[in-house]
Design an enzyme around this catalytic site. Structure first.
Site, PDB file in Angstrom:
ATOM      1  N   CYS A 258      23.918  20.173  35.321  1.00  0.00           N
ATOM      2  CA  CYS A 258      24.136  20.264  36.720  1.00  0.00           C
ATOM      3  C   CYS A 258      22.921  20.143  37.403  1.00  0.00           C
ATOM      4  O   CYS A 258      22.735  19.501  38.652  1.00  0.00           O
ATOM      5  CB  CYS A 258      24.604  21.798  37.048  1.00  0.00           C
TER       6      CYS A 258
ATOM      7  N   CYS B 143      21.236  16.876  39.029  1.00  0.00           N
ATOM      8  CA  CYS B 143      21.543  16.269  40.289  1.00  0.00           C
ATOM      9  C   CYS B 143      21.113  17.284  41.282  1.00  0.00           C
ATOM     10  O   CYS B 143      20.543  16.931  42.462  1.00  0.00           O
ATOM     11  CB  CYS B 143      22.837  16.006  40.315  1.00  0.00           C
ATOM     12  N   HIS B 144      21.357  18.469  41.069  1.00  0.00           N
ATOM     13  CA  HIS B 144      21.612  19.710  42.139  1.00  0.00           C
ATOM     14  C   HIS B 144      20.258  20.453  41.914  1.00  0.00           C
ATOM     15  O   HIS B 144      20.185  21.463  43.113  1.00  0.00           O
ATOM     16  CB  HIS B 144      22.684  20.581  42.089  1.00  0.00           C
TER      17      HIS B 144
ATOM     18  N   CYS C 298      33.186  17.805  39.558  1.00  0.00           N
ATOM     19  CA  CYS C 298      31.792  17.461  39.401  1.00  0.00           C
ATOM     20  C   CYS C 298      31.618  16.936  37.893  1.00  0.00           C
ATOM     21  O   CYS C 298      31.051  16.094  37.619  1.00  0.00           O
ATOM     22  CB  CYS C 298      30.806  18.410  39.560  1.00  0.00           C
TER      23      CYS C 298
ATOM     24  N   CYS D 220      52.394  39.828  51.210  1.00  0.00           N
ATOM     25  CA  CYS D 220      50.732  40.365  51.077  1.00  0.00           C
ATOM     26  C   CYS D 220      50.466  41.055  52.180  1.00  0.00           C
ATOM     27  O   CYS D 220      49.903  42.147  52.239  1.00  0.00           O
ATOM     28  CB  CYS D 220      50.058  39.107  50.941  1.00  0.00           C
TER      29      CYS D 220
ATOM     30  N   CYS E 161      51.298  45.086  52.574  1.00  0.00           N
ATOM     31  CA  CYS E 161      50.319  45.882  52.014  1.00  0.00           C
ATOM     32  C   CYS E 161      48.865  45.715  52.727  1.00  0.00           C
ATOM     33  O   CYS E 161      48.279  46.554  53.195  1.00  0.00           O
ATOM     34  CB  CYS E 161      49.956  45.465  50.631  1.00  0.00           C
ATOM     35  N   HIS E 162      48.198  44.344  52.777  1.00  0.00           N
ATOM     36  CA  HIS E 162      46.796  44.237  53.129  1.00  0.00           C
ATOM     37  C   HIS E 162      46.699  44.170  54.525  1.00  0.00           C
ATOM     38  O   HIS E 162      45.566  43.986  54.898  1.00  0.00           O
ATOM     39  CB  HIS E 162      46.453  43.074  52.480  1.00  0.00           C
TER      40      HIS E 162
ATOM     41  N   ARG F 187      43.243  37.774  40.038  1.00  0.00           N
ATOM     42  CA  ARG F 187      43.649  38.763  40.615  1.00  0.00           C
ATOM     43  C   ARG F 187      44.955  38.491  41.702  1.00  0.00           C
ATOM     44  O   ARG F 187      45.626  39.370  41.619  1.00  0.00           O
ATOM     45  CB  ARG F 187      42.405  39.002  41.842  1.00  0.00           C
TER      46      ARG F 187
ATOM     47  N   CYS G 116      48.444  40.615  41.671  1.00  0.00           N
ATOM     48  CA  CYS G 116      49.241  40.821  42.913  1.00  0.00           C
ATOM     49  C   CYS G 116      50.833  40.153  42.741  1.00  0.00           C
ATOM     50  O   CYS G 116      51.741  41.157  43.058  1.00  0.00           O
ATOM     51  CB  CYS G 116      48.830  40.109  44.222  1.00  0.00           C
TER      52      CYS G 116
END
Lengths: 154, 106, 253
Positions: C68, C71-72, C106, C169, C172-173, C210, C214
């Site tokens: 990586c 290039c970066h 990439c 979703c 709840c959120h 995660r 849910c």
């Protein structure tokens, strides 16, 4: 338990059924009180630890038992003549009573150690310090372990 | 390859109490669990963590399955001389992971 | 359905309605000792994966034996702010990609290396390392032009009732933020901590892991890691978190 949580049991189970999946995995039994006593006798012999000199810092309410930060501090000058040799942590309700042992020398300068422990359930965690003169000191703390809502099996 | 992190100062004055914090990637598999088809998951624990400073052991920790995964430890040592710290984590099978750091003491 | 919802609501004590202004990081719902652990890089176990990612960053991979960093360069400068703008539309393919997919793209396109398995240690580590470079920067994703239909699809997913519990979703959120659900308080669903170290997993995990938790929680179908539905949702969640600060590696229960 809070009064507002007294609801129809089946409704509650229905609502949280999937969520508690992970807790269906059978948990191992807690260490027996005999195992706990045996583990402590093994290190202490006939000596009885006295309360004092050691301080166990741990949350009274662990919101996840997989990792509970612990700090143990012992009041000791940490000199050649008077120092902490070993700090023990015990968990009577875990499958095994021994959790961790820290072996110190006067070169520590200060008797303060930290780690994170697992607690299978609500229990009284015990810390014991054995000093260079052979005396043993203890502190303990009750930790309530709650279950998270959104467990998943992976 | 295991990854470990060690936090300690690079320099200290003689007599200073130096605080060291360590972390290492390890599942600390207890041996008490079963997988999703009921087979026991074999125990895999780092049982011993030692730290030497210029060749002398200054800290030792015995770990049991009650230590949380990816074990964390924090402890202190008195800066006595410029020297190498060797951190060694040893698992049940005797496999060790070693990290080294140097403390320059003035 | 009604009984399930009722149970959900009754399980929650206290009542704070969430609005856009009151959305806060789930970090603030953690007990003080866990907040302190997240804040201390020397005690936060998620930093182990950041360190692993840092090692991988300069490790050659693939047929061209390129890393990586070739290039970066130095990720602490070249990757600063990148994660705060993801998911983003890939100019070449026109596809919406999250950070994991960008890293893999990439590898396959530029490094002649195999894609890393989603949720494998290496991809988690690289993603954590890159995301960590944006820690403290505000989330700022593009939701216009080519991203607009993805954002809209994510928004629909977020407000759609799902699973056997038939809840969205949002229920709840948005509607029940801060209220209790068993031992937890319900978060605002900001995706600013990821990949995060979750105590339940005892390791690092991706946002999609995660989201799968849910989905399981409401007994809906668990979609694949990197599925277009979850990436669209990720964009919606990021848009909804506009201005909130990246905190990778977060610590969560």
């Amino acid at each position: 338990m809070d009064k507002t949580q007294l609801i129809d049991r089946r409704d509650a189970l229905r609502a949280t059924g999937a969520i508690v999946l992970a807790s269906l995995v059978p948990l191992p039994a807690a260490a027996s009180p005999e195992a706990m006593t045996a583990a402590m006798q093994k290190i202490l012999g006939t000596a009885t630890p006295k309360p004092g000199r050691i301080k166990l810092d741990i949350t009274p309410l662990a919101e996840n038992g997989n990792s509970v930060p612990v700090t143990v501090t012992v009041d000791s000058p940490m000199t050649q003549a008077d120092h902490v040799k070993t700090i023990y942590l015990f968990s009577p309700e875990n499958p095994a009573p021994d959790v961790v042992r820290f072996h110190l020398t006067p070169r520590a300068g200060r008797a303060r150690v930290q780690t994170s422990v697992r607690l299978a359930t609500t229990q009284r965690v015990q810390a014991i310090a054995v000093m260079s003169d052979g005396s043993a000191w203890s502190d303990s703390a009750e930790v309530i372990v709650t279950l998270s809502a959104c467990l998943d099996a992976g | 390859m295991r990854t470990a992190r060690i936090a300690m100062p690079k320099t200290a004055r003689k007599g200073d109490i130096v605080e060291i914090k360590t972390l290492i990637i390890h599942p600390m598999e207890t041996g008490f669990r079963r997988d999703d088809v009921g087979r026991p998951v074999p125990r895999d624990i780092i049982g011993l963590f030692t730290v030497t400073y210029a060749g002398t052991e200054v800290f030792r920790m015995d770990l049991f399955p009650g230590v949380a995964a990816n074990p964390f430890a924090a402890f202190t040592t008195i800066a006595t001389e410029t020297g190498e710290f060797v951190f060694t984590w040893t698992d049940d099978k005797g496999v060790a992971h070693v990290e080294k750091m140097t403390l320059t003491v003035s | 359905m009604r009984s399930a919802l009722l149970a959900l609501v009754v399980l929650m004590a206290g009542a704070i309605a969430a609005t856009a202004e009151t959305r806060t990081s789930a970090r603030e719902l953690l007990p003080p000792e866990l907040q302190a652990q997240q804040a201390d890089d020397d005690a936060n176990p998620g930093m182990l994966w950041v360190t692993s990612g840092q090692q991988l960053w300069s490790m050659p991979a693939g047929a061209n034996a390129k890393s990586c960093s070739e290039c970066h360069g130095d990720a602490t400068t070249s990757m600063r702010g990148i994660a705060a703008r993801y998911p983003a539309i890939d100019a070449k393919s026109g596809r919406l990609m999250n950070l994991e997919q960008r890293i893999n793209n990439c590898r396959t396109a530029n490094m002649a290396a195999a894609a890393l398995p989603y949720e494998g240690e290496d991809l988690l580590a690289l993603t954590a390392y890159v995301a960590h470079q944006s820690r403290g920067l505000p989330v700022s994703v593009r939701i216009d032009n080519a991203a607009a239909p993805h954002f809209e699809a994510g928004r629909r997913f977020y407000f759609e009732r799902q699973g056997q519990l038939n809840v969205s979703c949002s229920q709840c959120h948005d509607d029940n933020v801060g209220r209790r659900l068993r031992g937890d308080r319900i978060s605002s669903g900001l995706p600013t901590a990821w990949p995060a170290y979750r105590l339940d997993w005892q390791k690092m995990g991706s946002l999609h892991r995660r989201l799968r938790a849910c989905s399981l929680g409401v007994r809906a179908e668990q979609l694949d890691f990197g599925s277009p539905e979850y990436v669209n949702l990720e964009l919606y969640l990021a848009g909804r978190a506009d201005g909130h600060l990246v905190e990778t590696p977060g610590l969560r229960k």
